[in-house]
Design a protein around this motif. Sequence first.
Motif, PDB file in Angstrom:
ATOM      1  N   GLN A 105       0.863  -1.192   0.000  1.00  0.00           N
ATOM      2  CA  GLN A 105       0.000   0.000   0.000  1.00  0.00           C
ATOM      3  C   GLN A 105       0.897   1.239   0.000  1.00  0.00           C
ATOM      4  OE1 GLN A 105      -3.485  -0.140  -0.035  1.00  0.00           O
ATOM      5  NE2 GLN A 105      -3.346   2.034  -0.485  1.00  0.00           N
ATOM      6  N   VAL A 106       0.881   1.970  -1.105  1.00  0.00           N
ATOM      7  CA  VAL A 106       1.695   3.177  -1.256  1.00  0.00           C
ATOM      8  C   VAL A 106       0.855   4.395  -0.877  1.00  0.00           C
ATOM      9  CG1 VAL A 106       3.003   4.617  -2.866  1.00  0.00           C
ATOM     10  CG2 VAL A 106       3.119   2.122  -3.048  1.00  0.00           C
ATOM     11  N   ARG A 107       1.395   5.232   0.002  1.00  0.00           N
ATOM     12  CA  ARG A 107       0.673   6.428   0.443  1.00  0.00           C
ATOM     13  C   ARG A 107       1.204   7.706  -0.199  1.00  0.00           C
ATOM     14  NH1 ARG A 107       1.082   3.072   4.817  1.00  0.00           N
ATOM     15  NH2 ARG A 107      -0.901   2.420   5.733  1.00  0.00           N
ATOM     16  N   ALA A 108       2.448   7.660  -0.637  1.00  0.00           N
ATOM     17  CA  ALA A 108       3.027   8.850  -1.266  1.00  0.00           C
ATOM     18  C   ALA A 108       2.364   9.097  -2.619  1.00  0.00           C
ATOM     19  CB  ALA A 108       4.528   8.672  -1.430  1.00  0.00           C
TER      20      ALA A 108
ATOM     21  N   HIS B 248      11.283  -0.049  -6.797  1.00  0.00           N
ATOM     22  CA  HIS B 248      10.790   1.324  -6.770  1.00  0.00           C
ATOM     23  C   HIS B 248       9.362   1.353  -7.324  1.00  0.00           C
ATOM     24  CE1 HIS B 248      14.873   2.652  -5.866  1.00  0.00           C
ATOM     25  NE2 HIS B 248      15.289   1.906  -6.877  1.00  0.00           N
ATOM     26  N   LEU B 249       8.460   1.984  -6.580  1.00  0.00           N
ATOM     27  CA  LEU B 249       7.054   2.053  -6.959  1.00  0.00           C
ATOM     28  C   LEU B 249       6.594   3.508  -6.985  1.00  0.00           C
ATOM     29  CD1 LEU B 249       5.663  -0.800  -4.670  1.00  0.00           C
ATOM     30  CD2 LEU B 249       6.351  -0.990  -7.068  1.00  0.00           C
ATOM     31  N   LYS B 250       5.657   3.780  -7.903  1.00  0.00           N
ATOM     32  CA  LYS B 250       5.081   5.120  -7.998  1.00  0.00           C
ATOM     33  C   LYS B 250       3.587   4.985  -8.245  1.00  0.00           C
ATOM     34  CE  LYS B 250       5.599   9.583 -10.343  1.00  0.00           C
ATOM     35  NZ  LYS B 250       6.294  10.325 -11.432  1.00  0.00           N
ATOM     36  N   GLY B 251       2.814   5.751  -7.510  1.00  0.00           N
ATOM     37  CA  GLY B 251       1.360   5.714  -7.653  1.00  0.00           C
ATOM     38  C   GLY B 251       0.691   5.405  -6.327  1.00  0.00           C
ATOM     39  N   ARG B 252      -0.110   6.313  -5.839  1.00  0.00           N
ATOM     40  CA  ARG B 252      -0.791   6.133  -4.559  1.00  0.00           C
ATOM     41  C   ARG B 252      -1.870   5.066  -4.686  1.00  0.00           C
ATOM     42  NH1 ARG B 252      -1.621   9.533  -0.037  1.00  0.00           N
ATOM     43  NH2 ARG B 252      -3.563   9.099   1.087  1.00  0.00           N
ATOM     44  N   GLY B 253      -1.777   4.031  -3.844  1.00  0.00           N
ATOM     45  CA  GLY B 253      -2.749   2.938  -3.890  1.00  0.00           C
ATOM     46  C   GLY B 253      -2.087   1.590  -3.702  1.00  0.00           C
ATOM     47  N   LEU B 254      -2.776   0.535  -4.117  1.00  0.00           N
ATOM     48  CA  LEU B 254      -2.325  -0.835  -3.883  1.00  0.00           C
ATOM     49  C   LEU B 254      -1.510  -1.355  -5.061  1.00  0.00           C
ATOM     50  CD1 LEU B 254      -2.553  -3.172  -1.823  1.00  0.00           C
ATOM     51  CD2 LEU B 254      -4.497  -4.009  -3.172  1.00  0.00           C
ATOM     52  N   HIS B 255      -0.341  -1.902  -4.769  1.00  0.00           N
ATOM     53  CA  HIS B 255       0.531  -2.524  -5.772  1.00  0.00           C
ATOM     54  C   HIS B 255       0.759  -3.985  -5.367  1.00  0.00           C
ATOM     55  CE1 HIS B 255       2.074   1.325  -7.656  1.00  0.00           C
ATOM     56  NE2 HIS B 255       1.482   1.769  -6.546  1.00  0.00           N
ATOM     57  N   THR B 256       0.679  -4.890  -6.323  1.00  0.00           N
ATOM     58  CA  THR B 256       0.929  -6.311  -6.070  1.00  0.00           C
ATOM     59  C   THR B 256       2.252  -6.698  -6.718  1.00  0.00           C
ATOM     60  OG1 THR B 256      -1.432  -6.823  -6.009  1.00  0.00           O
ATOM     61  CG2 THR B 256       0.078  -8.658  -6.359  1.00  0.00           C
ATOM     62  N   LEU B 257       3.168  -7.227  -5.891  1.00  0.00           N
ATOM     63  CA  LEU B 257       4.474  -7.669  -6.364  1.00  0.00           C
ATOM     64  C   LEU B 257       4.550  -9.179  -6.223  1.00  0.00           C
ATOM     65  CD1 LEU B 257       6.698  -5.045  -4.501  1.00  0.00           C
ATOM     66  CD2 LEU B 257       5.468  -4.777  -6.667  1.00  0.00           C
ATOM     67  N   ALA B 258       4.994  -9.852  -7.277  1.00  0.00           N
ATOM     68  CA  ALA B 258       5.151 -11.302  -7.247  1.00  0.00           C
ATOM     69  C   ALA B 258       6.504 -11.663  -7.825  1.00  0.00           C
ATOM     70  CB  ALA B 258       4.030 -11.983  -8.038  1.00  0.00           C
ATOM     71  N   PHE B 259       7.169 -12.610  -7.215  1.00  0.00           N
ATOM     72  CA  PHE B 259       8.455 -13.042  -7.752  1.00  0.00           C
ATOM     73  C   PHE B 259       8.726 -14.498  -7.390  1.00  0.00           C
ATOM     74  CE2 PHE B 259       8.763 -10.024  -4.270  1.00  0.00           C
ATOM     75  CZ  PHE B 259       9.306 -10.775  -3.235  1.00  0.00           C
TER      76      PHE B 259
ATOM     77  N   GLU C 207      -3.889  -1.433 -10.197  1.00  0.00           N
ATOM     78  CA  GLU C 207      -4.996  -0.751 -10.852  1.00  0.00           C
ATOM     79  C   GLU C 207      -4.919   0.755 -10.671  1.00  0.00           C
ATOM     80  OE1 GLU C 207      -8.635  -2.443  -9.526  1.00  0.00           O
ATOM     81  OE2 GLU C 207      -8.222  -4.433 -10.373  1.00  0.00           O
ATOM     82  N   VAL C 208      -3.840   1.211 -10.029  1.00  0.00           N
ATOM     83  CA  VAL C 208      -3.648   2.643  -9.846  1.00  0.00           C
ATOM     84  C   VAL C 208      -3.353   3.294 -11.196  1.00  0.00           C
ATOM     85  CG1 VAL C 208      -2.218   4.402  -8.732  1.00  0.00           C
ATOM     86  CG2 VAL C 208      -2.815   2.301  -7.500  1.00  0.00           C
ATOM     87  N   ALA C 209      -3.967   4.434 -11.434  1.00  0.00           N
ATOM     88  CA  ALA C 209      -3.733   5.143 -12.695  1.00  0.00           C
ATOM     89  C   ALA C 209      -2.268   5.565 -12.801  1.00  0.00           C
ATOM     90  CB  ALA C 209      -4.649   6.364 -12.777  1.00  0.00           C
ATOM     91  N   GLU C 210      -1.651   5.259 -13.929  1.00  0.00           N
ATOM     92  CA  GLU C 210      -0.262   5.617 -14.216  1.00  0.00           C
ATOM     93  C   GLU C 210       0.713   5.025 -13.190  1.00  0.00           C
ATOM     94  OE1 GLU C 210       0.025   9.825 -14.604  1.00  0.00           O
ATOM     95  OE2 GLU C 210      -1.317   9.925 -16.341  1.00  0.00           O
ATOM     96  N   ALA C 211       0.387   3.841 -12.683  1.00  0.00           N
ATOM     97  CA  ALA C 211       1.299   3.167 -11.755  1.00  0.00           C
ATOM     98  C   ALA C 211       2.566   2.727 -12.487  1.00  0.00           C
ATOM     99  CB  ALA C 211       0.616   1.957 -11.130  1.00  0.00           C
ATOM    100  N   GLN C 212       3.694   2.850 -11.815  1.00  0.00           N
ATOM    101  CA  GLN C 212       4.974   2.470 -12.398  1.00  0.00           C
ATOM    102  C   GLN C 212       5.789   1.680 -11.380  1.00  0.00           C
ATOM    103  OE1 GLN C 212       7.071   5.614 -14.680  1.00  0.00           O
ATOM    104  NE2 GLN C 212       5.394   6.964 -14.059  1.00  0.00           N
TER     105      GLN C 212
END
Length: 218
Positions: A62-65, A108-119, A89-94
């Motif tokens: 969960q990214v807040r910035a 490194h993540l950009k975009g306020r909201g939920l990001h899913t990382l899998a590896f 699903e965040v707009a313009e997430a990178q």
Amino acid sequence: LFRTEQGELIPLSSLLGPGVVDELLQRSVQQLSVPDYTIAQMEIRATIDRDVAKLRVEMEVQVRADQEWISVPLAFGDVYLTEFRHESEVAEAQSVLKAGEQNSRQWHLKGRGLHTLAFDLVGRARAVSPGVSQLNLTLPTATASHAVAEFSSAVELQRLPTGAVDRVTRDERGVRSVEFWWLSGGVSLTWSEVAPPVASRPVVQVQNRIKLDLTTIP
């Protein structure tokens, strides 16, 4: 302090009241203490075949910035990265995954909201003594985490990670899997292989007894 048009300095508490000023200061401290991101959920599934371990890790971050890049440090321990994926699903997430020293990474993540990382990760357990193997991992801290390790053959667990809740599944031969909750930081799992039973053919013994009558017939 508040400066008037005449240049006079007046305490804000005189204008707003002491209770309002204290509340504003408390809110400012709370805002500073909120991190730029949190790992809300982490799910790990590992399959261990003798000394080879394969892991699939999925994290919900969960990214807040807003409009800023944040960095999630990752250091995997005895396993190495083979594949990775980012979804949001965040707009313009990178996202940018950057390699660091030894086996460390910076995601490194950009975009306020939920990001899913899998590896996907793969590595070898270390032999700590004859017949005993140990796998060392370094995991980030998550609000909630769950992990399952499945063994291809029966084992006996020698040492479990401390500070976590575990549940062991076994059959008549030994341990087949172990489940964990709330894993974080340095994690060590130690086990020993259970020797398979040796198949033996049944041995049939045949005994023949012969009675001889050596009495001389007159």
